[in-house]
Design a protein around this motif. Sequence first.
Motif, PDB file in Angstrom:
ATOM      1  N   LEU A   1       0.825  -1.211   0.000  1.00 31.77           N
ATOM      2  CA  LEU A   1       0.000   0.000   0.000  1.00 31.77           C
ATOM      3  C   LEU A   1       0.860   1.263   0.000  1.00 31.77           C
ATOM      4  CD1 LEU A   1      -2.829  -1.069   2.445  1.00 31.77           C
ATOM      5  CD2 LEU A   1      -3.209  -0.201   0.146  1.00 31.77           C
ATOM      6  N   GLU A   2       1.934   1.251   0.808  1.00 33.14           N
ATOM      7  CA  GLU A   2       2.807   2.435   0.886  1.00 33.14           C
ATOM      8  C   GLU A   2       3.443   2.726  -0.475  1.00 33.14           C
ATOM      9  OE1 GLU A   2       4.014   2.487   5.622  1.00 33.14           O
ATOM     10  OE2 GLU A   2       5.237   1.313   4.207  1.00 33.14           O
ATOM     11  N   LEU A   3       3.861   1.682  -1.139  1.00 31.01           N
ATOM     12  CA  LEU A   3       4.477   1.839  -2.463  1.00 31.01           C
ATOM     13  C   LEU A   3       3.454   2.399  -3.463  1.00 31.01           C
ATOM     14  CD1 LEU A   3       7.172   1.312  -3.927  1.00 31.01           C
ATOM     15  CD2 LEU A   3       6.221  -0.852  -4.714  1.00 31.01           C
ATOM     16  N   GLU A   4       2.244   1.857  -3.402  1.00 28.23           N
ATOM     17  CA  GLU A   4       1.192   2.297  -4.323  1.00 28.23           C
ATOM     18  C   GLU A   4       0.869   3.780  -4.115  1.00 28.23           C
ATOM     19  OE1 GLU A   4      -2.858   0.332  -5.736  1.00 28.23           O
ATOM     20  OE2 GLU A   4      -1.756  -1.003  -4.380  1.00 28.23           O
ATOM     21  N   ILE A   5       0.819   4.178  -2.835  1.00 33.17           N
ATOM     22  CA  ILE A   5       0.524   5.583  -2.518  1.00 33.17           C
ATOM     23  C   ILE A   5       1.652   6.476  -3.037  1.00 33.17           C
ATOM     24  CG2 ILE A   5       0.380   7.244  -0.594  1.00 33.17           C
ATOM     25  CD1 ILE A   5      -1.256   5.010   0.886  1.00 33.17           C
ATOM     26  N   LYS A   6       2.902   5.995  -2.839  1.00 36.19           N
ATOM     27  CA  LYS A   6       4.062   6.774  -3.278  1.00 36.19           C
ATOM     28  C   LYS A   6       4.025   7.000  -4.801  1.00 36.19           C
ATOM     29  CE  LYS A   6       9.028   6.689  -3.040  1.00 36.19           C
ATOM     30  NZ  LYS A   6      10.044   5.704  -3.285  1.00 36.19           N
ATOM     31  N   ASN A   7       3.544   5.992  -5.524  1.00 36.85           N
ATOM     32  CA  ASN A   7       3.554   6.083  -6.987  1.00 36.85           C
ATOM     33  C   ASN A   7       2.355   6.816  -7.587  1.00 36.85           C
ATOM     34  OD1 ASN A   7       5.964   4.806  -7.174  1.00 36.85           O
ATOM     35  ND2 ASN A   7       5.090   2.751  -7.353  1.00 36.85           N
ATOM     36  N   GLN A   8       1.432   7.217  -6.725  1.00 37.24           N
ATOM     37  CA  GLN A   8       0.274   7.969  -7.245  1.00 37.24           C
ATOM     38  C   GLN A   8       0.729   9.350  -7.715  1.00 37.24           C
ATOM     39  OE1 GLN A   8      -3.240   7.355  -7.566  1.00 37.24           O
ATOM     40  NE2 GLN A   8      -2.334   5.323  -7.515  1.00 37.24           N
ATOM     41  N   PRO A   9       0.157   9.859  -8.829  1.00 34.02           N
ATOM     42  CA  PRO A   9       0.525  11.234  -9.216  1.00 34.02           C
ATOM     43  C   PRO A   9       0.079  12.206  -8.135  1.00 34.02           C
ATOM     44  CG  PRO A   9      -1.328  10.422 -10.538  1.00 34.02           C
ATOM     45  CD  PRO A   9      -0.830   9.266  -9.729  1.00 34.02           C
ATOM     46  N   GLN A  10       1.012  13.044  -7.723  1.00 33.60           N
ATOM     47  CA  GLN A  10       0.695  13.969  -6.632  1.00 33.60           C
ATOM     48  C   GLN A  10      -0.166  15.116  -7.154  1.00 33.60           C
ATOM     49  OE1 GLN A  10       1.431  13.775  -3.266  1.00 33.60           O
ATOM     50  NE2 GLN A  10       1.881  11.699  -3.949  1.00 33.60           N
ATOM     51  N   PRO A  11      -1.219  15.473  -6.417  1.00 34.24           N
ATOM     52  CA  PRO A  11      -1.984  16.652  -6.852  1.00 34.24           C
ATOM     53  C   PRO A  11      -1.088  17.886  -6.771  1.00 34.24           C
ATOM     54  CG  PRO A  11      -2.694  15.916  -4.685  1.00 34.24           C
ATOM     55  CD  PRO A  11      -1.724  14.900  -5.181  1.00 34.24           C
ATOM     56  N   LYS A  12      -1.242  18.804  -7.746  1.00 30.76           N
ATOM     57  CA  LYS A  12      -0.407  20.013  -7.732  1.00 30.76           C
ATOM     58  C   LYS A  12      -0.828  20.894  -6.573  1.00 30.76           C
ATOM     59  CE  LYS A  12       0.670  20.533 -12.561  1.00 30.76           C
ATOM     60  NZ  LYS A  12       0.371  21.244 -13.790  1.00 30.76           N
ATOM     61  N   PRO A  13       0.142  21.579  -5.953  1.00 34.74           N
ATOM     62  CA  PRO A  13      -0.269  22.551  -4.928  1.00 34.74           C
ATOM     63  C   PRO A  13      -1.256  23.533  -5.551  1.00 34.74           C
ATOM     64  CG  PRO A  13       2.140  22.454  -5.168  1.00 34.74           C
ATOM     65  CD  PRO A  13       1.562  21.548  -6.185  1.00 34.74           C
ATOM     66  N   LYS A  14      -2.188  23.978  -4.756  1.00 34.66           N
ATOM     67  CA  LYS A  14      -3.297  24.795  -5.256  1.00 34.66           C
ATOM     68  C   LYS A  14      -2.795  26.041  -5.995  1.00 34.66           C
ATOM     69  CE  LYS A  14      -7.849  26.169  -3.509  1.00 34.66           C
ATOM     70  NZ  LYS A  14      -8.473  26.371  -4.695  1.00 34.66           N
ATOM     71  N   ASP A  15      -1.782  26.707  -5.418  1.00 37.43           N
ATOM     72  CA  ASP A  15      -1.356  27.972  -6.028  1.00 37.43           C
ATOM     73  C   ASP A  15      -0.750  27.769  -7.418  1.00 37.43           C
ATOM     74  OD1 ASP A  15       0.652  26.659  -4.780  1.00 37.43           O
ATOM     75  OD2 ASP A  15       1.800  28.434  -4.198  1.00 37.43           O
ATOM     76  N   VAL A  16      -0.031  26.649  -7.611  1.00 41.48           N
ATOM     77  CA  VAL A  16       0.549  26.377  -8.939  1.00 41.48           C
ATOM     78  C   VAL A  16      -0.575  26.136  -9.942  1.00 41.48           C
ATOM     79  CG1 VAL A  16       1.958  24.788 -10.308  1.00 41.48           C
ATOM     80  CG2 VAL A  16       2.687  25.447  -8.010  1.00 41.48           C
TER      81      VAL A  16
END
Length: 221
Positions: free
Chosen positions: A38-53
């Motif tokens: 699960l930790e690996l799967e979470i790590k490989n998820q595309p990260q949402p962009k910070p709101k300001d960007v």
Amino acid sequence: EPLFLNQLQKDLEEVKELLTNATRKRVRDVLMAEKQKLELEIKNQPQPKPKDVAEEEKSSLGGYTVKINNYGWDQSDKFVKIYISLNGVQKLPAENVQVNFTERSFDLLVKNLNGKNYTMTFNNLLKPISVEGSSRKIKTDMILVMCKKKREEKWDCLTQVEKESKEKEKAAYDTADPSEGLMNILKKMYAEGDDEMKRTINKAWVESREKQYKGDIPLDI
């Protein structure tokens, strides 16, 4: 957060909770393996962009997009040059003015100039251009697009479409009786001309009529 990532994090929390309560080695091993997975799967998820960007990107393409239709063009032996007037374009960061070239086309995107975006596309250029030799320059209130000709030869017009419509017009004049062809040209000039042009054509028309009329009258009357 994306829904899927949210679910994975909830699964991970539950596995951790079970681990704290599990006493049997075999059960613990299974849960540990699941936890790592699960930790690996979470790590490989595309990260949402910070709101300001994300917001900034949106605002850089903010406002609405305007299609540019007016331009001037010119050529040298090596280049076809397209001049596009845009007030204040020199104040933009250079990366806001993007031109993509292919062998027979280019498109221009100007981002966030006074809250609007501007685009212009030229497809089916008359002859092939060199993509790597082509470029754009930003001048005061103007963009200059430099298309590098593959072969040093004169272009009669910019695009294939223009060439075809010129040929159609020429064919229409050629097949007509010569005086009718001239009439068509005059009519077209009259229709598209400004007041000055209309006056000039009218004057020429009246004078030619007068000449014909005088010529028709025998002089010894």
